[in-house]
Design an enzyme around this catalytic site. Structure first.
Site, PDB file in Angstrom:
ATOM      1  N   ASN A  94      21.615  14.009 112.706  1.00 53.84           N
ATOM      2  CA  ASN A  94      23.035  13.930 112.360  1.00 53.84           C
ATOM      3  C   ASN A  94      23.837  15.191 112.688  1.00 53.84           C
ATOM      4  O   ASN A  94      25.020  15.092 113.008  1.00 53.84           O
ATOM      5  CB  ASN A  94      23.144  13.643 110.848  1.00 53.84           C
ATOM      6  N   TYR A 160      32.835  17.898 123.155  1.00 55.60           N
ATOM      7  CA  TYR A 160      32.316  16.948 122.169  1.00 55.60           C
ATOM      8  C   TYR A 160      32.013  15.600 122.815  1.00 55.60           C
ATOM      9  O   TYR A 160      30.939  15.022 122.619  1.00 55.60           O
ATOM     10  CB  TYR A 160      33.360  16.781 121.060  1.00 55.60           C
ATOM     11  N   LYS A 164      28.548  13.133 123.054  1.00 54.06           N
ATOM     12  CA  LYS A 164      28.444  11.837 122.374  1.00 54.06           C
ATOM     13  C   LYS A 164      28.157  10.704 123.374  1.00 54.06           C
ATOM     14  O   LYS A 164      27.426   9.768 123.050  1.00 54.06           O
ATOM     15  CB  LYS A 164      29.710  11.558 121.548  1.00 54.06           C
ATOM     16  N   THR A 197      35.324  13.896 106.419  1.00 55.96           N
ATOM     17  CA  THR A 197      34.304  14.952 106.322  1.00 55.96           C
ATOM     18  C   THR A 197      34.970  16.301 106.593  1.00 55.96           C
ATOM     19  O   THR A 197      36.197  16.384 106.717  1.00 55.96           O
ATOM     20  CB  THR A 197      33.186  14.744 107.360  1.00 55.96           C
TER      21      THR A 197
HETATM   22  N1  LIG Z   1      33.412  12.457 110.575  1.00 57.65           N
HETATM   23  C1  LIG Z   1      33.600  11.530 111.501  1.00 57.65           C
HETATM   24  O1  LIG Z   1      34.533  10.740 111.450  1.00 57.65           O
HETATM   25  C2  LIG Z   1      32.640  11.424 112.660  1.00 57.65           C
HETATM   26  C3  LIG Z   1      32.962  10.531 113.684  1.00 57.65           C
HETATM   27  C4  LIG Z   1      32.065  10.362 114.720  1.00 57.65           C
HETATM   28  C5  LIG Z   1      30.882  11.081 114.739  1.00 57.65           C
HETATM   29  N2  LIG Z   1      30.606  11.968 113.738  1.00 57.65           N
HETATM   30  C6  LIG Z   1      29.335  12.718 113.800  1.00 57.65           C
HETATM   31  O2  LIG Z   1      28.716  12.790 112.532  1.00 57.65           O
HETATM   32  C7  LIG Z   1      27.899  13.966 112.468  1.00 57.65           C
HETATM   33  C8  LIG Z   1      28.197  14.715 111.179  1.00 57.65           C
HETATM   34  O3  LIG Z   1      29.527  15.205 111.217  1.00 57.65           O
HETATM   35  P1  LIG Z   1      30.447  15.360 109.927  1.00 57.65           P
HETATM   36  O4  LIG Z   1      31.737  14.730 110.261  1.00 57.65           O
HETATM   37  O5  LIG Z   1      29.716  14.947 108.727  1.00 57.65           O
HETATM   38  O6  LIG Z   1      30.687  16.961 109.968  1.00 57.65           O
HETATM   39  P2  LIG Z   1      30.550  18.114 108.850  1.00 57.65           P
HETATM   40  O7  LIG Z   1      31.105  19.322 109.521  1.00 57.65           O
HETATM   41  O8  LIG Z   1      31.154  17.699 107.552  1.00 57.65           O
HETATM   42  O9  LIG Z   1      28.972  18.273 108.650  1.00 57.65           O
HETATM   43  C9  LIG Z   1      28.147  18.753 109.689  1.00 57.65           C
HETATM   44  C10 LIG Z   1      26.964  19.517 109.104  1.00 57.65           C
HETATM   45  O10 LIG Z   1      26.150  19.973 110.192  1.00 57.65           O
HETATM   46  C11 LIG Z   1      25.723  21.296 109.899  1.00 57.65           C
HETATM   47  N3  LIG Z   1      25.362  22.023 111.118  1.00 57.65           N
HETATM   48  C12 LIG Z   1      26.201  22.615 112.019  1.00 57.65           C
HETATM   49  N4  LIG Z   1      25.484  23.253 112.955  1.00 57.65           N
HETATM   50  C13 LIG Z   1      24.175  23.054 112.659  1.00 57.65           C
HETATM   51  C14 LIG Z   1      22.967  23.470 113.256  1.00 57.65           C
HETATM   52  N5  LIG Z   1      22.933  24.250 114.333  1.00 57.65           N
HETATM   53  N6  LIG Z   1      21.797  23.063 112.685  1.00 57.65           N
HETATM   54  C15 LIG Z   1      21.803  22.305 111.554  1.00 57.65           C
HETATM   55  N7  LIG Z   1      22.921  21.926 110.931  1.00 57.65           N
HETATM   56  C16 LIG Z   1      24.101  22.280 111.485  1.00 57.65           C
HETATM   57  C17 LIG Z   1      26.900  21.932 109.182  1.00 57.65           C
HETATM   58  O11 LIG Z   1      26.478  23.082 108.430  1.00 57.65           O
HETATM   59  C18 LIG Z   1      27.374  20.771 108.308  1.00 57.65           C
HETATM   60  O12 LIG Z   1      26.719  20.804 107.050  1.00 57.65           O
HETATM   61  C19 LIG Z   1      28.202  14.752 113.732  1.00 57.65           C
HETATM   62  O13 LIG Z   1      27.185  14.512 114.694  1.00 57.65           O
HETATM   63  C20 LIG Z   1      29.519  14.179 114.205  1.00 57.65           C
HETATM   64  O14 LIG Z   1      29.718  14.312 115.574  1.00 57.65           O
HETATM   65  C21 LIG Z   1      31.466  12.170 112.703  1.00 57.65           C
END
Ligand SMILES: NC(=O)c1ccc[n+]([C@@H]2O[C@H](COP(=O)([O-])OP(=O)(O)OC[C@H]3O[C@@H](n4cnc5c(N)ncnc54)[C@H](O)[C@@H]3O)[C@@H](O)[C@H]2O)c1
Length: 286
Positions: A94, A160, A164, A197
């Site tokens: 994730n 990004y 993806k 998030t």
């Molecule tokens: N939020 C959305 O709407 C959305 C949409 C599409 C995809 N995503 C994907 O969901 C995933 C989670 O994103 P989110 O929105 O929860 O973001 P977020 O920033 O709230 O959480 C991301 C977490 O990843 C951790 N992280 C960052 N670098 C890291 C590393 N090198 N090693 C380990 N952990 C690390 C951060 O400390 C954080 O706790 C991502 O892959 C993001 O691309 C999110």
């Protein structure tokens, strides 16, 4: 008993980037359905706080510091979890970051970080865990975080978007490899639409070009206004994984819309065009 409980209760879940956002939401849900959750993140305090939350709610959880941009750390994680628990039922790759700014203005370090976390983190999570999963012979699940961005194009988000698109492709090939091997491993492409998030928080943008801060703020405000509730979205995602679906969308209508646009783009071999919505979002006038 729900489908999630029947598939997952009593198993071990390993989730990267679980100190915040979707990872944390999935970790909480995994705890609720009776899994032992290994909450991993690069941020030790954040991982520990989510693990503590799960334990306080009556679940089982432990925290581990793992930086997914380092392949050796994923090997260390897999080794430690299998040594302690013997098997892993659910792995969610994730951890991810957003990077805003024009492609040529993003410093090399930020490009590398984005590719290493979002793409190599997923690849090496799979490389480290799958041999051990196969050796266990048990049924298990892997979810990789793609995005609706896997099917679109967005100026100021090239770093990004490229990761993806690549993660979606990786999960498709991985799914077929499991078929070829007749492996009892289900692969899911997790496609969040927009869930509330911290991904667009200002403090996540260190090392971005100056312009990035403005685009980041725009995205942050849009997510705050229109994003899906995190707990609700994570329930939808966990249910989709438990149903053995490959496509696991938090907001299926958004996925459908993005795919329709992509299909038309390909079938017409169209030229990339800035649509009105994108221009408005980026504050570009004609
Ligand atoms: N939020 C959305 O709407 C959305 C949409 C599409 C995809 N995503 C994907 O969901 C995933 C989670 O994103 P989110 O929105 O929860 O973001 P977020 O920033 O709230 O959480 C991301 C977490 O990843 C951790 N992280 C960052 N670098 C890291 C590393 N090198 N090693 C380990 N952990 C690390 C951060 O400390 C954080 O706790 C991502 O892959 C993001 O691309 C999110």
């Amino acid at each position: 008993m729900t489908l999630e409980e029947s598939k997952f209760a009593g198993g071990v879940a390993v989730i990267t980037g679980a100190g915040s956002g979707i990872g944390a939401g999935l970790a909480r849900r995994a705890g609720e359905v009776g899994m032992t959750v290994v909450v991993t993140d690069i941020n030790a305090a954040a991982a520990e706080s989510v693990a503590e939350e799960i334990r306080a709610a009556g679940g089982k959880a432990e925290a581990m510091v793992v930086d997914v941009s380092q392949p050796a750390e994923l090997d260390r994680l897999a080794e430690a979890v299998f040594a302690k628990h013997g098997s892993v039922r659910l792995l969610v790759n994730n951890a991810g970051i957003e990077t805003l700014g024009f492609a040529w203005e993003i410093p090399a370090e930020r490009w590398e970080a984005t590719l290493n976390i979002n793409l190599h983190g997923v690849i090496h999570g799979v490389r480290a865990f799958v041999p051990r999963m196969l050796a266990s012979g048990e049924e298990c699940w892997i979810g990789n975080l793609a995005s609706v961005g896997s099917f679109g194009m967005m100026p100021t988000q090239s770093a990004y978007m490229v990761t993806k698109h690549a993660v979606q492709s990786f999960s498709e090939c991985l799914y077929l490899e499991m078929e070829l091997k007749k492996a009892p491993i289900h692969v899911a492409s997790i496609i969040p639409g927009m869930m509330k998030t911290n991904i667009f928080n200002a403090d996540r943008g260190a090392g971005e070009p100056v312009d990035g801060a403005g685009y980041r703020k725009t995205m942050h405000d849009m997510m705050a206004a229109y994003g899906m509730d995190l707990a609700e979205g994570c329930k939808v995602i966990m249910a989709g994984i438990a149903a053995n679906n490959f496509w696991v969308s938090s907001q299926p209508e958004m996925t459908q819309q993005m795919l329709a646009g992509r299909i038309a783009f390909f079938s017409e071999q169209a030229t990339p065009t800035l649509n009105e919505q994108t221009k408005q979002l980026l504050g570009v006038a004609d």
